[in-house]
Write a protein that holds these residues in place. Structure first.
Motif, mmCIF file in Angstrom:
data_model
loop_
_atom_site.group_PDB
_atom_site.id
_atom_site.type_symbol
_atom_site.label_atom_id
_atom_site.label_comp_id
_atom_site.label_asym_id
_atom_site.label_seq_id
_atom_site.Cartn_x
_atom_site.Cartn_y
_atom_site.Cartn_z
ATOM 1 N N MET A 128 0.833 -1.207 0.000
ATOM 2 C CA MET A 128 0.000 0.000 0.000
ATOM 3 C C MET A 128 0.866 1.254 0.000
ATOM 4 O O MET A 128 0.544 2.237 -0.655
ATOM 5 N N LEU A 129 1.982 1.184 0.711
ATOM 6 C CA LEU A 129 2.905 2.328 0.723
ATOM 7 C C LEU A 129 3.418 2.606 -0.697
ATOM 8 O O LEU A 129 3.469 3.758 -1.142
ATOM 9 N N ILE A 130 3.738 1.530 -1.426
ATOM 10 C CA ILE A 130 4.232 1.717 -2.800
ATOM 11 C C ILE A 130 3.116 2.276 -3.684
ATOM 12 O O ILE A 130 3.337 3.156 -4.509
ATOM 13 N N LEU A 131 1.903 1.777 -3.467
ATOM 14 C CA LEU A 131 0.766 2.306 -4.232
ATOM 15 C C LEU A 131 0.599 3.799 -3.965
ATOM 16 O O LEU A 131 0.343 4.590 -4.877
ATOM 17 N N VAL A 163 -0.347 0.288 -13.693
ATOM 18 C CA VAL A 163 -1.323 -0.766 -13.439
ATOM 19 C C VAL A 163 -0.782 -2.120 -13.893
ATOM 20 O O VAL A 163 -1.109 -3.158 -13.315
ATOM 21 N N ILE A 164 0.090 -2.128 -14.902
ATOM 22 C CA ILE A 164 0.722 -3.389 -15.299
ATOM 23 C C ILE A 164 1.733 -3.811 -14.235
ATOM 24 O O ILE A 164 1.911 -4.998 -13.952
ATOM 25 N N ASN A 165 2.378 -2.815 -13.638
ATOM 26 C CA ASN A 165 3.424 -3.124 -12.660
ATOM 27 C C ASN A 165 2.891 -3.476 -11.277
ATOM 28 O O ASN A 165 3.600 -4.103 -10.491
ATOM 29 N N ILE A 166 1.668 -3.065 -10.962
ATOM 30 C CA ILE A 166 1.166 -3.301 -9.607
ATOM 31 C C ILE A 166 1.161 -4.793 -9.234
ATOM 32 O O ILE A 166 1.644 -5.153 -8.150
ATOM 33 N N PRO A 167 0.664 -5.692 -10.111
ATOM 34 C CA PRO A 167 0.741 -7.117 -9.733
ATOM 35 C C PRO A 167 2.173 -7.583 -9.526
ATOM 36 O O PRO A 167 2.443 -8.384 -8.620
ATOM 37 N N ILE A 168 3.085 -7.066 -10.351
ATOM 38 C CA ILE A 168 4.493 -7.462 -10.213
ATOM 39 C C ILE A 168 5.032 -6.976 -8.868
ATOM 40 O O ILE A 168 5.699 -7.715 -8.134
ATOM 41 N N ILE A 169 4.706 -5.715 -8.539
ATOM 42 C CA ILE A 169 5.167 -5.165 -7.264
ATOM 43 C C ILE A 169 4.584 -5.967 -6.103
ATOM 44 O O ILE A 169 5.287 -6.358 -5.174
ATOM 45 N N LYS A 170 3.275 -6.235 -6.197
ATOM 46 C CA LYS A 170 2.589 -6.983 -5.138
ATOM 47 C C LYS A 170 3.260 -8.338 -4.944
ATOM 48 O O LYS A 170 3.571 -8.747 -3.820
ATOM 49 N N PHE A 171 3.496 -9.032 -6.056
ATOM 50 C CA PHE A 171 4.125 -10.349 -5.981
ATOM 51 C C PHE A 171 5.508 -10.257 -5.352
ATOM 52 O O PHE A 171 5.861 -11.022 -4.455
ATOM 53 N N SER A 172 6.297 -9.258 -5.810
ATOM 54 C CA SER A 172 7.667 -9.177 -5.312
ATOM 55 C C SER A 172 7.687 -8.843 -3.821
ATOM 56 O O SER A 172 8.504 -9.364 -3.076
ATOM 57 N N VAL A 173 6.747 -7.973 -3.393
ATOM 58 C CA VAL A 173 6.722 -7.608 -1.980
ATOM 59 C C VAL A 173 6.291 -8.805 -1.126
ATOM 60 O O VAL A 173 6.844 -9.047 -0.048
ATOM 61 N N ASP A 174 5.328 -9.583 -1.613
ATOM 62 C CA ASP A 174 4.927 -10.792 -0.883
ATOM 63 C C ASP A 174 6.104 -11.758 -0.778
ATOM 64 O O ASP A 174 6.368 -12.339 0.282
ATOM 65 N N TRP A 175 6.791 -11.917 -1.878
ATOM 66 C CA TRP A 175 7.977 -12.774 -1.959
ATOM 67 C C TRP A 175 8.996 -12.345 -0.910
ATOM 68 O O TRP A 175 9.538 -13.142 -0.168
ATOM 69 N N TRP A 176 9.190 -11.027 -0.842
ATOM 70 C CA TRP A 176 10.176 -10.456 0.064
ATOM 71 C C TRP A 176 9.728 -10.579 1.514
ATOM 72 O O TRP A 176 10.505 -10.932 2.385
ATOM 73 N N SER A 177 8.430 -10.336 1.773
ATOM 74 C CA SER A 177 7.996 -10.312 3.175
ATOM 75 C C SER A 177 7.883 -11.725 3.737
ATOM 76 O O SER A 177 8.137 -11.939 4.911
ATOM 77 N N LEU C 165 8.725 9.041 -10.166
ATOM 78 C CA LEU C 165 7.983 8.140 -11.042
ATOM 79 C C LEU C 165 8.614 6.757 -11.079
ATOM 80 O O LEU C 165 7.931 5.743 -11.148
ATOM 81 N N VAL C 166 9.941 6.729 -11.046
ATOM 82 C CA VAL C 166 10.662 5.505 -11.382
ATOM 83 C C VAL C 166 10.947 4.633 -10.162
ATOM 84 O O VAL C 166 10.862 3.410 -10.223
ATOM 85 N N LEU C 167 11.256 5.271 -9.018
ATOM 86 C CA LEU C 167 11.693 4.476 -7.863
ATOM 87 C C LEU C 167 10.673 3.426 -7.422
ATOM 88 O O LEU C 167 11.060 2.281 -7.171
ATOM 89 N N PRO C 168 9.374 3.763 -7.318
ATOM 90 C CA PRO C 168 8.441 2.706 -6.914
ATOM 91 C C PRO C 168 8.460 1.518 -7.866
ATOM 92 O O PRO C 168 8.327 0.374 -7.438
ATOM 93 N N LEU C 169 8.681 1.791 -9.152
ATOM 94 C CA LEU C 169 8.682 0.710 -10.138
ATOM 95 C C LEU C 169 9.969 -0.108 -10.087
ATOM 96 O O LEU C 169 10.037 -1.212 -10.620
#
Lengths: 240, 213, 221
Positions: A128-131, A163-177, C165-169
């Protein structure tokens, strides 16, 4: 399409719809919070603090929902260049950021008695912080140009990439946590949640959605008025 | 022979209508001379014709086909010369020219192009040492270094000395004699016999007092 | 394809003649990395523990530093217009520019990474995986960064905006990159993290040309 897309018609429809939506939002928020605060049971482990959930969880849902809504509006704006889609995206972003912030703040308050710290790098809160950061980037880009049209287009491209990256971010953060710590205590998504807690949750969630609708309509209306002022200024400019 | 035409173009920039209902047709060997006061949209029209901008209404057709149907094909048949010269300061004049010509993939003729605009002596001088007028001449040399049917020139003679303006007119005449087309926006006198004038002054739409998006 | 080679060739030549820029990123990388022991103390076991994380974060910042100039010079001198109007598809042109950016930024960082690994007393058994992960990860940083650089052309304070823009990604690349190295150092298999990095690289190889082309087109409207 642009020449004929009529902002006056939008304003007329919005004015007709707004009172109903506003009343419905107030009613569902009122009922939802009443049920959440007075009717729903406390948790045998977490006690009364579990009631924060009725703000926390719908806020999180809204934060995600609004980002997807912005992405959809952005796709419409880029493909068909419909001005209303640009305005909807611009109007939605600060609201989404607000809900993301509310999620983080309530999560922190809820976490304090649970974890004994104000912030824990829990998978969900971290995502959520990243979002929230993605929202801030979108808002900043939207306002970074002298020409508002450029702000619309750039922010629309960013929203789609996001929006394409959000699932990737979510997955990576779950992986990490999961690598670094045990699963979150805030898990509520099991099918076992009791009806006495589920109903207040759903009703407040509905209230949040309607509240968002009210805000978006109001914000688009005020954007239209601002655009009209700018157009009048420009007309004056070309008349001289 | 293919026809290059614009039908009923409407252009809007920065929330303001620039011109409306602009039409023209340009046969092979033809030249179009854009005139009009500042802010009437000469540069915008050239960018529209290049495909850099999209019109809010109307169509731009090459041989009856909208230019945005195959943007790559349209790009391949045109040279666009804007306000900027696209000269890299650390590359020599020749390297600059060779890159752009090679990118267009046709049989490039670098030396004659440099020669025409009197740049041969400067071929190995890095861009940062060239003057503004020499930059402009190097940009113009791009037109000759690789062939293209359509030239879109935005104030091509800015910064040029008298002799170079003559060279430019000569290049345009030769281009047209070979069936090439040219659209030029200029405030300065440029010798183009038989050029069709197109004034944008009359095409400014009435200011819209009603609400616009 | 030959157009792509031309663009890479031109950008490499430009970078070589202005080689100070490339050195700057490497210098920043080493210098910023060397700050950490001053901040947290020179305890070797602690430094060893945080080495992969620090190297990745600092590499990410060094790439960030170099992003603004990726399209800006071409935008300001009119080259970008000409590139857009060349017969070469803009998507390919972007890939060429990103490749050149990686060759002049990512690759030097990878070459300098062993130096930081030594300064941080990192277990040399993990060095191979660290470099492999950087080989997969730094192109991702260039690819994502290119979108940010393209979107901020012509913006007020574009340089400040890019990190926002880039860091979160960048976070997934950071997680998998550090994950691979940590796994190798812990004697576990780095394979899952490396595979995820490779997958992310493939995804960005598709997204960046598309999003970048859309961004550049709107920047030149």
């Amino acid at each position: 399409m642009h020449r004929f897309a009529n902002p006056a018609r939008f304003t007329r429809i919005a004015d007709r719809v707004l009172p109903f939506v506003a009343v419905a939002a107030l009613a569902s928020l009122g009922i939802g919070f009443y049920l959440a605060l007075f009717v729903a049971p406390g948790d045998y482990q977490q006690g009364e603090s579990v009631r924060i959930m009725y703000v926390h969880v719908p806020s999180a849902w809204m934060a995600m929902f609004i980002y997807v809504a912005i992405a959809v509006a952005s796709a419409v704006a880029l493909v068909w260049r419909h001005p209303l889609a640009d305005l909807a995206a611009k109007a939605s972003a600060p609201i989404g950021a607000g809900f993301a912030f509310l999620t983080l703040a309530t999560g922190s308050l809820w976490g304090r008695p649970m974890w004994g710290t104000w912030w824990e790098w829990d998978g969900r809160l971290t995502s959520m912080l990243i979002l929230f950061f993605l929202y801030l980037g979108h808002i900043a880009l939207m306002h970074a140009f002298e020409d508002q049209q450029r702000g619309y287009r750039a922010a629309a491209v960013l929203a789609l990439v996001g929006v394409i990256n959000i699932p990737i971010i979510k997955f990576s953060v779950d992986w990490w946590s999961t690598l670094h710590q045990p699963a979150s205590v805030l898990r509520l998504d099991g099918p076992t949640i009791h009806a006495s807690m589920l109903w207040p949750l759903l009703i407040t969630a509905l209230g949040f959605k309607l509240y968002y609708l009210v805000l978006v309509l109001l914000r688009i209306k005020s954007e239209l008025i601002a655009a009209r002022l700018r157009a009048l200024d420009l007309a004056k400019l070309s008349a001289t | 022979m293919a026809l290059f035409e614009a039908r009923n173009l409407d252009c809007r920039r920065g929330g303001r209508d620039v011109f409306a209902g602009l039409s023209f047709s340009l046969p092979a060997g033809g030249a179009l001379l854009l005139t009009g006061a500042n802010g009437t949209g000469k540069s915008s029209l050239l960018r529209l014709l290049a495909g850099l901008l999209r019109p809010v209404g109307g169509a731009i057709l090459w041989d009856g086909q909208p230019i945005d149907a195959e943007p790559g094909d349209h790009a391949a048949r045109l040279h666009y010369l804007g306000h900027l010269d696209a000269v890299k300061p650390v590359l020599s004049a020749k390297e600059n020219l060779r890159f752009w010509a090679a990118l267009r993939g046709r049989a490039a003729s670098i030396e004659p192009a440099l020669d025409h605009f009197a740049l041969s002596a400067l071929a190995d001088i890095p861009g940062r040492l060239l003057s503004a007028g020499q930059h402009r001449r190097l940009a113009l040399a791009r037109l000759l270094a690789s062939p293209a049917e359509l030239w879109l020139l935005d104030e091509p003679s800015v910064g040029l000395d008298h002799a170079s303006v003559g060279k430019l007119a000569e290049a345009i005449a030769k281009h047209r004699a070979g069936g090439g087309r040219v659209v030029v926006a200029t405030h300065m006198a440029l010798d183009m016999p038989g050029a069709e004038p197109l004034s944008l002054d009359a095409l400014a739409p009435p200011p819209l007092p009603e609400m616009v998006w | 394809m030959s157009g792509l080679v031309l663009i890479v060739g031109r950008d490499l030549r430009l970078a070589l003649r202005q080689s100070a820029d490339a050195w700057l990123a490497v210098l920043f990388f080493v210098l910023t990395g060397a700050l950490f022991p001053f901040g947290i103390g020179p305890e070797p076991s602690l430094l060893k523990l945080i080495a992969p994380g620090v190297i990745w974060v600092v590499a990410l910042l060094a790439v960030l530093l170099s992003l603004e100039r990726l399209f800006l010079a071409d935008y300001e001198d009119g080259s970008l217009e000409q590139l857009l109007l060349s017969p070469l598809p803009l998507e390919l042109a972007i890939l060429g520019k990103v490749l050149a950016h990686w060759l002049t930024t990512g690759l030097p960082l990878i070459a300098a990474a062993p130096l930081l690994a030594v300064l941080f007393n990192m277990d040399m058994a993990g060095l191979g995986v660290l470099l492999l992960a950087m080989l997969l990860g730094t192109p991702i940083l260039s690819l994502i960064g290119a979108i940010g650089a393209a979107l901020t052309l012509g913006a007020r304070r574009g340089g400040v905006l890019i990190p926002l823009l880039v860091l979160p990604l960048y976070i997934p690349a950071l997680i998998f990159g550090v994950g691979a190295t940590d796994a190798a150092l812990a004697g576990l298999s780095a394979r899952p993290d490396l595979m995820l990095l490779a997958a992310l690289l493939l995804v960005m190889l598709v997204i960046t040309p598309l999003a970048g082309a859309a961004a550049l087109r709107q920047a030149l409207e």
